[in-house]
Scaffold this motif. Structure first.
Motif, PDB file in Angstrom:
ATOM      1  N   ARG A  69      -7.848 -43.116  -0.109  1.00 49.12           N
ATOM      2  CA  ARG A  69      -7.185 -44.380   0.225  1.00 49.12           C
ATOM      3  C   ARG A  69      -5.896 -44.146   1.012  1.00 49.12           C
ATOM      4  N   ILE A  70      -5.106 -43.149   0.627  1.00 45.09           N
ATOM      5  CA  ILE A  70      -3.826 -42.877   1.276  1.00 45.09           C
ATOM      6  C   ILE A  70      -3.996 -42.031   2.541  1.00 45.09           C
ATOM      7  N   CYS A  71      -4.828 -41.033   2.485  1.00 46.96           N
ATOM      8  CA  CYS A  71      -4.981 -40.086   3.598  1.00 46.96           C
ATOM      9  C   CYS A  71      -6.154 -40.483   4.494  1.00 46.96           C
ATOM     10  N   LYS A 133      14.566 -40.882   7.010  1.00 51.38           N
ATOM     11  CA  LYS A 133      14.493 -42.334   6.889  1.00 51.38           C
ATOM     12  C   LYS A 133      13.600 -42.648   5.709  1.00 51.38           C
ATOM     13  N   ILE A 134      13.728 -43.821   5.180  1.00 54.50           N
ATOM     14  CA  ILE A 134      12.930 -44.221   4.029  1.00 54.50           C
ATOM     15  C   ILE A 134      11.602 -44.782   4.527  1.00 54.50           C
ATOM     16  N   CYS A 135      10.542 -44.444   3.834  1.00 52.67           N
ATOM     17  CA  CYS A 135       9.226 -44.964   4.181  1.00 52.67           C
ATOM     18  C   CYS A 135       8.506 -45.346   2.902  1.00 52.67           C
ATOM     19  N   LYS A 136       7.417 -46.094   3.022  1.00 50.01           N
ATOM     20  CA  LYS A 136       6.666 -46.547   1.855  1.00 50.01           C
ATOM     21  C   LYS A 136       5.429 -45.693   1.651  1.00 50.01           C
ATOM     22  N   TYR A 137       5.073 -45.517   0.395  1.00 50.85           N
ATOM     23  CA  TYR A 137       3.849 -44.821   0.023  1.00 50.85           C
ATOM     24  C   TYR A 137       2.705 -45.790   0.250  1.00 50.85           C
ATOM     25  N   GLU A 138       2.039 -45.634   1.374  1.00 42.83           N
ATOM     26  CA  GLU A 138       0.949 -46.536   1.747  1.00 42.83           C
ATOM     27  C   GLU A 138      -0.021 -45.786   2.653  1.00 42.83           C
ATOM     28  N   PRO A 139      -1.229 -46.303   2.833  1.00 43.70           N
ATOM     29  CA  PRO A 139      -2.220 -45.589   3.643  1.00 43.70           C
ATOM     30  C   PRO A 139      -1.729 -45.272   5.050  1.00 43.70           C
TER      31      PRO A 139
END
Length: 172
Positions: A69-71, A133-139
């Motif tokens: 799902r993520i990768c 920078k900040i990023c979200k854990y998402e696909p």
């Protein structure tokens, strides 16, 4: 450096319990919030993974489906090989690395591979040099057909990568 090898039992379990957790990393900054509640789910194997695109690196644990799902940028033929060897497997490519285990609950042991195959962890270097920078854990976006990047060494020592890898493992 001392060589460490601790062979796993050859028997696998039909189901194991795995914590689901993940975070996004850019440069040396990470989304410390990541997935906060760390639920435990039942899987056919536990998976620990890193994958990234040009902007960010995802680091997670969970089931094979979480990795999938993520990768989403893992090449289809690589994903087929991973699915065919689901239990107790290590795989890596230009933009991903994953290890699965199924002989014990929460049996994440990517560090075991790092000790025996340190050169495979060099692929993580390219994200350490990105701007923080900040990023979200998402696909991640779907992968385009493989293109060679021609990169090369970027001057970060391999020992630094091991330290970074161990820090990531313990942050989760």
């Amino acid at each position: 450096m001392r060589c460490v090898y601790d062979s796993k039992p050859s028997e696998t379990k039909p189901k194991v319990k795995c914590a689901q957790v993940g975070q996004c990393i850019t440069g040396k900054a990470s989304d410390k919030n990541g997935t906060k509640n760390h639920p435990t789910v039942e899987c056919s194997e536990c998976v620990e993974f890193f994958c990234g695109d040009d902007e960010r690196l995802m680091n997670g644990r969970g089931c094979l489906e979480d990795f999938e799902r993520i990768c989403t940028n893992v090449p289809a033929n690589d994903m087929q090989k991973i699915k065919a060897n689901r239990k107790d497997y290590f795989s890596y490519g230009e933009n991903y690395m994953m290890a699965s285990c199924s002989y014990h609950n929460n049996c994440y042991e990517m560090y075991r591979y790092g000790m025996s195959m340190p050169d495979k962890f060099e692929m993580l270097n390219k994200w350490l040099t990105k701007p923080d920078k900040i990023c979200k854990y998402e696909p991640l976006p779907k992968s385009e057909p493989s293109k060679q990047d021609g990169g090369g060494a970027n001057g970060i020592k391999l020992s630094g990568m091991f330290i970074f890898g161990f820090i990531l493992l313990y942050l989760l």
